[in-house]
Design a protein around this motif. Sequence first.
Motif, PDB file in Angstrom:
ATOM      1  N   MET A 152      61.768  -6.186  -2.418  1.00 52.64           N
ATOM      2  CA  MET A 152      62.680  -5.195  -1.853  1.00 52.64           C
ATOM      3  C   MET A 152      64.013  -5.856  -1.481  1.00 52.64           C
ATOM      4  O   MET A 152      65.081  -5.329  -1.804  1.00 52.64           O
ATOM      5  N   ILE A 153      63.961  -7.020  -0.830  1.00 52.06           N
ATOM      6  CA  ILE A 153      65.169  -7.742  -0.447  1.00 52.06           C
ATOM      7  C   ILE A 153      65.985  -8.121  -1.684  1.00 52.06           C
ATOM      8  O   ILE A 153      67.213  -7.989  -1.695  1.00 52.06           O
ATOM      9  N   ALA A 154      65.293  -8.578  -2.722  1.00 54.06           N
ATOM     10  CA  ALA A 154      65.959  -9.020  -3.952  1.00 54.06           C
ATOM     11  C   ALA A 154      66.463  -7.865  -4.811  1.00 54.06           C
ATOM     12  O   ALA A 154      67.156  -8.076  -5.804  1.00 54.06           O
ATOM     13  N   GLY A 155      66.106  -6.631  -4.443  1.00 55.41           N
ATOM     14  CA  GLY A 155      66.498  -5.474  -5.244  1.00 55.41           C
ATOM     15  C   GLY A 155      65.725  -5.379  -6.541  1.00 55.41           C
ATOM     16  O   GLY A 155      66.184  -4.763  -7.503  1.00 55.41           O
ATOM     17  N   LYS A 156      64.532  -5.973  -6.570  1.00 54.17           N
ATOM     18  CA  LYS A 156      63.716  -6.007  -7.779  1.00 54.17           C
ATOM     19  C   LYS A 156      62.359  -5.345  -7.568  1.00 54.17           C
ATOM     20  O   LYS A 156      61.365  -5.747  -8.141  1.00 54.17           O
ATOM     21  N   LEU A 157      62.326  -4.310  -6.751  1.00 51.65           N
ATOM     22  CA  LEU A 157      61.078  -3.635  -6.456  1.00 51.65           C
ATOM     23  C   LEU A 157      60.804  -2.576  -7.516  1.00 51.65           C
ATOM     24  O   LEU A 157      61.535  -1.597  -7.627  1.00 51.65           O
ATOM     25  N   PRO A 158      59.754  -2.767  -8.315  1.00 50.58           N
ATOM     26  CA  PRO A 158      59.420  -1.759  -9.318  1.00 50.58           C
ATOM     27  C   PRO A 158      59.053  -0.432  -8.655  1.00 50.58           C
ATOM     28  O   PRO A 158      58.510  -0.405  -7.556  1.00 50.58           O
ATOM     29  N   LYS A 159      59.341   0.661  -9.314  1.00 48.94           N
ATOM     30  CA  LYS A 159      59.075   1.997  -8.777  1.00 48.94           C
ATOM     31  C   LYS A 159      57.581   2.293  -8.659  1.00 48.94           C
ATOM     32  O   LYS A 159      57.180   3.143  -7.875  1.00 48.94           O
ATOM     33  N   ASP A 160      56.759   1.583  -9.429  1.00 48.55           N
ATOM     34  CA  ASP A 160      55.334   1.895  -9.475  1.00 48.55           C
ATOM     35  C   ASP A 160      54.482   1.000  -8.576  1.00 48.55           C
ATOM     36  O   ASP A 160      53.288   0.894  -8.767  1.00 48.55           O
ATOM     37  N   VAL A 161      55.095   0.343  -7.572  1.00 49.35           N
ATOM     38  CA  VAL A 161      54.313  -0.498  -6.663  1.00 49.35           C
ATOM     39  C   VAL A 161      54.394   0.036  -5.237  1.00 49.35           C
ATOM     40  O   VAL A 161      55.351   0.710  -4.860  1.00 49.35           O
ATOM     41  N   THR A 162      53.374  -0.286  -4.473  1.00 56.62           N
ATOM     42  CA  THR A 162      53.303   0.083  -3.069  1.00 56.62           C
ATOM     43  C   THR A 162      52.636  -1.051  -2.316  1.00 56.62           C
ATOM     44  O   THR A 162      52.203  -2.034  -2.913  1.00 56.62           O
ATOM     45  N   THR A 163      52.567  -0.924  -1.012  1.00 52.53           N
ATOM     46  CA  THR A 163      51.855  -1.879  -0.179  1.00 52.53           C
ATOM     47  C   THR A 163      51.160  -1.107   0.929  1.00 52.53           C
ATOM     48  O   THR A 163      51.360   0.108   1.062  1.00 52.53           O
ATOM     49  N   ASN A 164      50.341  -1.780   1.728  1.00 52.52           N
ATOM     50  CA  ASN A 164      49.604  -1.075   2.771  1.00 52.52           C
ATOM     51  C   ASN A 164      50.470  -0.725   3.986  1.00 52.52           C
ATOM     52  O   ASN A 164      50.060   0.067   4.818  1.00 52.52           O
ATOM     53  N   MET A 165      51.670  -1.271   4.083  1.00 53.00           N
ATOM     54  CA  MET A 165      52.613  -0.960   5.162  1.00 53.00           C
ATOM     55  C   MET A 165      53.733  -0.079   4.611  1.00 53.00           C
ATOM     56  O   MET A 165      53.942  -0.022   3.399  1.00 53.00           O
ATOM     57  N   ARG A 166      54.481   0.570   5.490  1.00 48.54           N
ATOM     58  CA  ARG A 166      55.588   1.444   5.077  1.00 48.54           C
ATOM     59  C   ARG A 166      56.911   0.707   5.220  1.00 48.54           C
ATOM     60  O   ARG A 166      57.386   0.511   6.344  1.00 48.54           O
ATOM     61  N   TYR A 167      57.472   0.325   4.098  1.00 50.50           N
ATOM     62  CA  TYR A 167      58.781  -0.348   4.085  1.00 50.50           C
ATOM     63  C   TYR A 167      59.692   0.321   3.088  1.00 50.50           C
ATOM     64  O   TYR A 167      59.238   0.652   1.995  1.00 50.50           O
ATOM     65  N   PRO A 168      60.956   0.535   3.427  1.00 48.12           N
ATOM     66  CA  PRO A 168      61.525   0.320   4.757  1.00 48.12           C
ATOM     67  C   PRO A 168      60.958   1.341   5.737  1.00 48.12           C
ATOM     68  O   PRO A 168      60.608   2.459   5.359  1.00 48.12           O
TER      69      PRO A 168
END
Length: 157
Positions: A13-29
Amino acid sequence: MKKIPTLEFIKNMIAGKLPKDVTTNMRYPTAISKTLKMKIVNVEKGIATIEIDADSEVHGNQQGTIHGGLLCELADAAIGTAHSTIINDDETFTSLELKINFFRPVWKDTLKAFATPIQSGKTITVYNCEIKNTQQKVVALATSTVMTLRGDKAVGR
């Protein structure tokens, strides 16, 4: 959606390279970070730096300086982000305590909160968070105790 570890998610996310099809167990941002326009600028395992462009015209108190509550939220966001990088996918956490000391007023400046663990245990972790201005002077210092929740305690949080 592909689920990836929180640390990897935030780094992308910081690098601006977050693929649209990924998630994590926390809510960011986080919703509060979007509302206050805070951004994560650095993250490592157990460590996080969060930045805000603080302006007394937007974040001011009755004396015309940056409100202490904003500094508390900035510290809490950095500490929460740091802790979210060390827990497992089936765990969550809660703050047990947050203490903050204010050292100098701010009217308009870019502030950075640097959160690092002081003591990291299996369930309880204590963090230190320095909030610095652009002159690298400490504006505030926070400490927080965070409890990792597991099993039934982590469900629904």
